[in-house]
Design a protein around this motif. Structure first.
Motif, PDB file in Angstrom:
ATOM      1  N   GLN A  24      39.650  37.881  25.778  1.00 44.33           N
ATOM      2  CA  GLN A  24      39.900  39.358  25.831  1.00 44.33           C
ATOM      3  C   GLN A  24      40.531  39.646  26.903  1.00 44.33           C
ATOM      4  N   MET A  25      41.143  38.801  27.827  1.00 41.73           N
ATOM      5  CA  MET A  25      41.679  39.260  28.870  1.00 41.73           C
ATOM      6  C   MET A  25      43.292  40.023  28.438  1.00 41.73           C
ATOM      7  N   ILE A  26      43.529  40.917  29.038  1.00 42.15           N
ATOM      8  CA  ILE A  26      44.875  41.517  28.956  1.00 42.15           C
ATOM      9  C   ILE A  26      45.969  41.552  30.157  1.00 42.15           C
ATOM     10  N   THR A  27      47.085  41.808  29.947  1.00 44.63           N
ATOM     11  CA  THR A  27      47.992  41.725  31.003  1.00 44.63           C
ATOM     12  C   THR A  27      47.822  43.169  31.584  1.00 44.63           C
ATOM     13  N   PRO A  28      48.296  43.105  32.991  1.00 41.05           N
ATOM     14  CA  PRO A  28      48.047  44.397  33.738  1.00 41.05           C
ATOM     15  C   PRO A  28      48.821  45.617  33.089  1.00 41.05           C
ATOM     16  N   ASP A  29      49.979  45.350  32.540  1.00 42.54           N
ATOM     17  CA  ASP A  29      50.611  46.433  31.834  1.00 42.54           C
ATOM     18  C   ASP A  29      49.816  46.890  30.754  1.00 42.54           C
ATOM     19  N   SER A  30      49.241  46.059  29.729  1.00 40.34           N
ATOM     20  CA  SER A  30      48.381  46.422  28.790  1.00 40.34           C
ATOM     21  C   SER A  30      47.090  47.356  29.262  1.00 40.34           C
ATOM     22  N   LEU A  31      46.749  47.048  30.477  1.00 37.22           N
ATOM     23  CA  LEU A  31      45.629  47.464  30.983  1.00 37.22           C
ATOM     24  C   LEU A  31      46.080  49.035  31.444  1.00 37.22           C
ATOM     25  N   LEU A  32      47.204  49.224  31.905  1.00 38.53           N
ATOM     26  CA  LEU A  32      47.628  50.469  32.357  1.00 38.53           C
ATOM     27  C   LEU A  32      47.915  51.547  31.160  1.00 38.53           C
ATOM     28  N   VAL A  33      48.639  50.747  30.139  1.00 40.23           N
ATOM     29  CA  VAL A  33      48.825  51.508  28.785  1.00 40.23           C
ATOM     30  C   VAL A  33      47.495  52.021  28.271  1.00 40.23           C
ATOM     31  N   ALA A  34      46.362  51.345  28.318  1.00 40.72           N
ATOM     32  CA  ALA A  34      44.954  51.858  27.539  1.00 40.72           C
ATOM     33  C   ALA A  34      44.622  52.845  28.604  1.00 40.72           C
ATOM     34  N   LEU A  35      44.688  52.694  30.010  1.00 37.99           N
ATOM     35  CA  LEU A  35      44.206  53.650  30.846  1.00 37.99           C
ATOM     36  C   LEU A  35      44.914  55.171  30.788  1.00 37.99           C
ATOM     37  N   HIS A  36      46.320  55.102  30.627  1.00 37.14           N
ATOM     38  CA  HIS A  36      47.071  56.281  30.253  1.00 37.14           C
ATOM     39  C   HIS A  36      46.653  56.920  29.060  1.00 37.14           C
ATOM     40  N   ALA A  37      46.317  56.095  28.027  1.00 34.33           N
ATOM     41  CA  ALA A  37      45.984  56.414  26.643  1.00 34.33           C
ATOM     42  C   ALA A  37      44.594  56.941  26.497  1.00 34.33           C
ATOM     43  N   GLY A  38      43.667  56.325  27.427  1.00 36.25           N
ATOM     44  CA  GLY A  38      42.407  57.063  27.476  1.00 36.25           C
ATOM     45  C   GLY A  38      41.579  56.140  26.466  1.00 36.25           C
ATOM     46  N   SER A  39      41.814  54.903  26.486  1.00 37.19           N
ATOM     47  CA  SER A  39      41.330  54.173  25.566  1.00 37.19           C
ATOM     48  C   SER A  39      40.531  52.840  26.289  1.00 37.19           C
ATOM     49  N   ALA A  40      40.666  52.934  27.391  1.00 36.34           N
ATOM     50  CA  ALA A  40      39.679  51.837  28.286  1.00 36.34           C
ATOM     51  C   ALA A  40      38.296  52.381  28.665  1.00 36.34           C
ATOM     52  N   THR A  41      37.470  51.444  27.692  1.00 32.73           N
ATOM     53  CA  THR A  41      36.270  52.011  27.855  1.00 32.73           C
ATOM     54  C   THR A  41      35.435  51.762  28.918  1.00 32.73           C
ATOM     55  N   GLN A  42      35.881  50.485  29.661  1.00 30.99           N
ATOM     56  CA  GLN A  42      35.354  50.209  31.004  1.00 30.99           C
ATOM     57  C   GLN A  42      36.298  49.385  31.605  1.00 30.99           C
ATOM     58  N   PRO A  43      37.330  49.933  32.264  1.00 31.39           N
ATOM     59  CA  PRO A  43      38.300  49.152  32.770  1.00 31.39           C
ATOM     60  C   PRO A  43      37.825  48.434  33.986  1.00 31.39           C
ATOM     61  N   PHE A  44      38.586  46.994  33.967  1.00 30.87           N
ATOM     62  CA  PHE A  44      38.039  46.191  34.862  1.00 30.87           C
ATOM     63  C   PHE A  44      39.246  45.163  35.671  1.00 30.87           C
ATOM     64  N   LEU A  45      39.288  45.076  36.772  1.00 32.88           N
ATOM     65  CA  LEU A  45      40.500  44.078  37.404  1.00 32.88           C
ATOM     66  C   LEU A  45      40.013  43.326  38.360  1.00 32.88           C
ATOM     67  N   ASP A  46      40.094  42.118  38.482  1.00 30.52           N
ATOM     68  CA  ASP A  46      39.840  41.200  39.457  1.00 30.52           C
ATOM     69  C   ASP A  46      40.793  40.261  39.555  1.00 30.52           C
ATOM     70  N   TRP A  47      41.659  40.236  41.010  1.00 32.89           N
ATOM     71  CA  TRP A  47      42.845  39.515  41.338  1.00 32.89           C
ATOM     72  C   TRP A  47      42.461  38.542  42.641  1.00 32.89           C
ATOM     73  N   TYR A  48      43.134  37.772  42.601  1.00 34.40           N
ATOM     74  CA  TYR A  48      42.563  36.574  43.925  1.00 34.40           C
ATOM     75  C   TYR A  48      43.975  36.213  44.592  1.00 34.40           C
ATOM     76  N   THR A  49      44.055  36.072  45.774  1.00 32.16           N
ATOM     77  CA  THR A  49      45.056  35.334  46.433  1.00 32.16           C
ATOM     78  C   THR A  49      44.228  33.884  47.046  1.00 32.16           C
ATOM     79  N   ASP A  50      44.948  33.366  47.838  1.00 33.02           N
ATOM     80  CA  ASP A  50      44.310  32.177  48.633  1.00 33.02           C
ATOM     81  C   ASP A  50      43.159  32.621  49.721  1.00 33.02           C
ATOM     82  N   SER A  51      43.305  33.996  50.262  1.00 32.96           N
ATOM     83  CA  SER A  51      42.326  34.327  50.939  1.00 32.96           C
ATOM     84  C   SER A  51      41.407  35.635  50.994  1.00 32.96           C
ATOM     85  N   ARG A  52      41.996  36.260  49.697  1.00 31.48           N
ATOM     86  CA  ARG A  52      41.435  37.593  49.246  1.00 31.48           C
ATOM     87  C   ARG A  52      41.110  37.894  48.115  1.00 31.48           C
ATOM     88  N   ARG A  53      40.164  38.714  47.523  1.00 26.89           N
ATOM     89  CA  ARG A  53      40.068  39.097  46.320  1.00 26.89           C
ATOM     90  C   ARG A  53      39.795  40.884  46.227  1.00 26.89           C
TER      91      ARG A  53
END
Length: 194
Positions: free
Chosen positions: A146-175
């Motif tokens: 059920q994961m989506i792309t970052p662009d799809s998440l932004l579209v859902a946020l702008h449309a008001g259809s993201a019921t519980q938006p969540f983002l989790d990104w990682y680098t080698d040393s940070r989250r």
């Protein structure tokens, strides 16, 4: 007549004391997502001067193998859609800030919550370089199908259809994690350095 002089002296002393206290009142910490994002991995001695004299500052030493202390301070971000925040983080035994939560203390309606999410996405998540993993959902399920792309998440946020938006990104040393709970009106940004 002595009574009036004593009363006048007391009034004058009280006035001076009150004015002195007014000048010494701690100011609210003015914060930004960029500033908070930059704290992770920094030495506590570098960050401490920016927040230790602010209103609602709390510092507590901990008796722990990995964590030296816990720090908390309330702040305001005047540019954000939601403005009142609480920053809480741990300082490791090496005196580095290791994990941090920056949570909004305002209860947000869905529109403001979505705008706030976008604001933090633009001012913190997009500042991350070297991202090795990107996970984002319109509804927090942690289900890879059920994961989506970052662009799809932004579209859902702008449309008001993201019921519980969540983002989790990682680098080698940070989250970095962003989440908005529309059912409770809560928003928070989580950062970890390792």
């Amino acid at each position: 007549m002595n009574y009036k002089i004593v009363l006048l002296a007391c009034t004058l002393a009280l006035s001076v004391a009150c004015n002195k206290d007014k000048n010494e009142v701690a100011q609210v910490w003015l914060s930004t997502p960029e500033q908070v994002y930059s704290f992770v991995g920094k030495d506590w001695s570098v960050v401490q001067p920016a927040i230790s004299n602010k209103k609602d500052y709390l510092y507590a030493e901990l008796d722990n193998q990995q964590v030296k202390s816990y720090v908390e301070v309330k702040g305001i971000d005047t540019a954000a859609p939601a403005q009142h925040y609480k920053l809480s983080f741990n300082v490791g035994k090496d005196n580095k800030i290791t994990s941090l939560i920056y949570s909004c203390t305002d209860q947000l309606d869905k529109s403001t919550g979505s705008k706030n999410f976008i604001y933090f996405y633009e001012h913190a998540a997009l500042k991350m370089t070297g991202v090795t993993q990107r996970h984002q959902w319109v509804q927090e399920t942690y289900n890879p199908q059920q994961m989506i792309t970052p662009d799809s998440l932004l579209v859902a946020l702008h449309a008001g259809s993201a019921t519980q938006p969540f983002l989790d990104w990682y680098t080698d040393s940070r989250r970095v994690g962003l989440v908005y709970f529309s059912t409770t009106g809560e928003f928070r940004m989580e950062l970890n350095g390792y």
